[in-house]
Design an enzyme around this catalytic site. Sequence first.
Site, short mmCIF file in Angstrom:
data_model
loop_
_atom_site.label_atom_id
_atom_site.label_comp_id
_atom_site.label_asym_id
_atom_site.label_seq_id
_atom_site.Cartn_x
_atom_site.Cartn_y
_atom_site.Cartn_z
N VAL A 291 -25.41 40.83 -27.65
CA VAL A 291 -24.52 40.03 -26.81
C VAL A 291 -23.53 39.40 -27.79
O VAL A 291 -23.88 38.49 -28.52
CB VAL A 291 -25.31 38.98 -26.00
CG1 VAL A 291 -24.36 38.07 -25.24
CG2 VAL A 291 -26.28 39.66 -25.05
N PRO A 292 -22.31 39.92 -27.85
CA PRO A 292 -21.41 39.73 -29.00
C PRO A 292 -20.69 38.37 -29.10
O PRO A 292 -19.47 38.29 -29.03
CB PRO A 292 -20.41 40.86 -28.83
CG PRO A 292 -20.32 41.05 -27.35
CD PRO A 292 -21.71 40.82 -26.85
N CYS A 293 -21.45 37.32 -29.37
CA CYS A 293 -20.82 36.01 -29.57
C CYS A 293 -19.98 35.98 -30.86
O CYS A 293 -19.11 35.13 -31.01
CB CYS A 293 -21.86 34.91 -29.57
SG CYS A 293 -23.19 35.12 -30.76
N HIS A 294 -20.20 36.94 -31.76
CA HIS A 294 -19.40 37.01 -32.98
C HIS A 294 -17.94 37.33 -32.68
O HIS A 294 -17.07 37.11 -33.52
CB HIS A 294 -19.98 38.04 -33.96
CG HIS A 294 -20.01 39.43 -33.45
ND1 HIS A 294 -21.04 39.91 -32.65
CD2 HIS A 294 -19.14 40.47 -33.60
CE1 HIS A 294 -20.79 41.17 -32.34
NE2 HIS A 294 -19.65 41.54 -32.91
N ARG A 295 -17.64 37.79 -31.49
CA ARG A 295 -16.27 38.13 -31.10
C ARG A 295 -15.47 36.94 -30.57
O ARG A 295 -14.33 37.10 -30.15
CB ARG A 295 -16.29 39.24 -30.05
CG ARG A 295 -16.88 40.54 -30.59
CD ARG A 295 -16.91 41.63 -29.55
NE ARG A 295 -17.65 42.78 -30.05
CZ ARG A 295 -18.29 43.64 -29.29
NH1 ARG A 295 -18.26 43.52 -27.97
NH2 ARG A 295 -18.96 44.64 -29.83
#
Length: 165
Positions: free
Chosen positions: A132-136
């Site tokens: 779940v790409p919270c790094h984006r």
Amino acid sequence: MPFRWSTTSTPIGDLLLVATQDGLARVAFECEDFDAVLRALQDGSGEHAAQHDAPEAEAQLAEYFAGERRQFDIALDWRLATGFRGAVQRALCGIDYGRTQSYSELARRLGNPKAVRAVGSGCATNLLPIVVPCHRVLRSDGSLGGYRGGLSIKQHLLDLEAAHV
């Protein structure tokens, strides 16, 4: 909530993968102390954690780090992602591979443009990083903001995706 766990080696270090019968429920970085993560899950659920391979999650993470996978399609157990934070975390899946969005853009997309800090909190408490790409999600000025795994890992993930777009 009985759960099982495994670890997998990646270019950013080992990751702890915790799953329930419903799907992947937690991804933890080495800096989080795997034993502490497992203890917290056991204390919160009252269930014992059993070590067990997670071949599908491990394979998809390996493909992601090889630049061969842009989206994860493994089952996710969202039961620990509740309220507005849970809504933020689900919305993260709508940020395309190799793209970024600001905390304020995500707040607007969720229909609550003043909830920028709450969006940051939702990202910070994401229990399924990478998948779940919270790094984006970045600050409005383009700087990194924070990241559970550390800013060097966040930058590594962004660079990896930029190189394979």
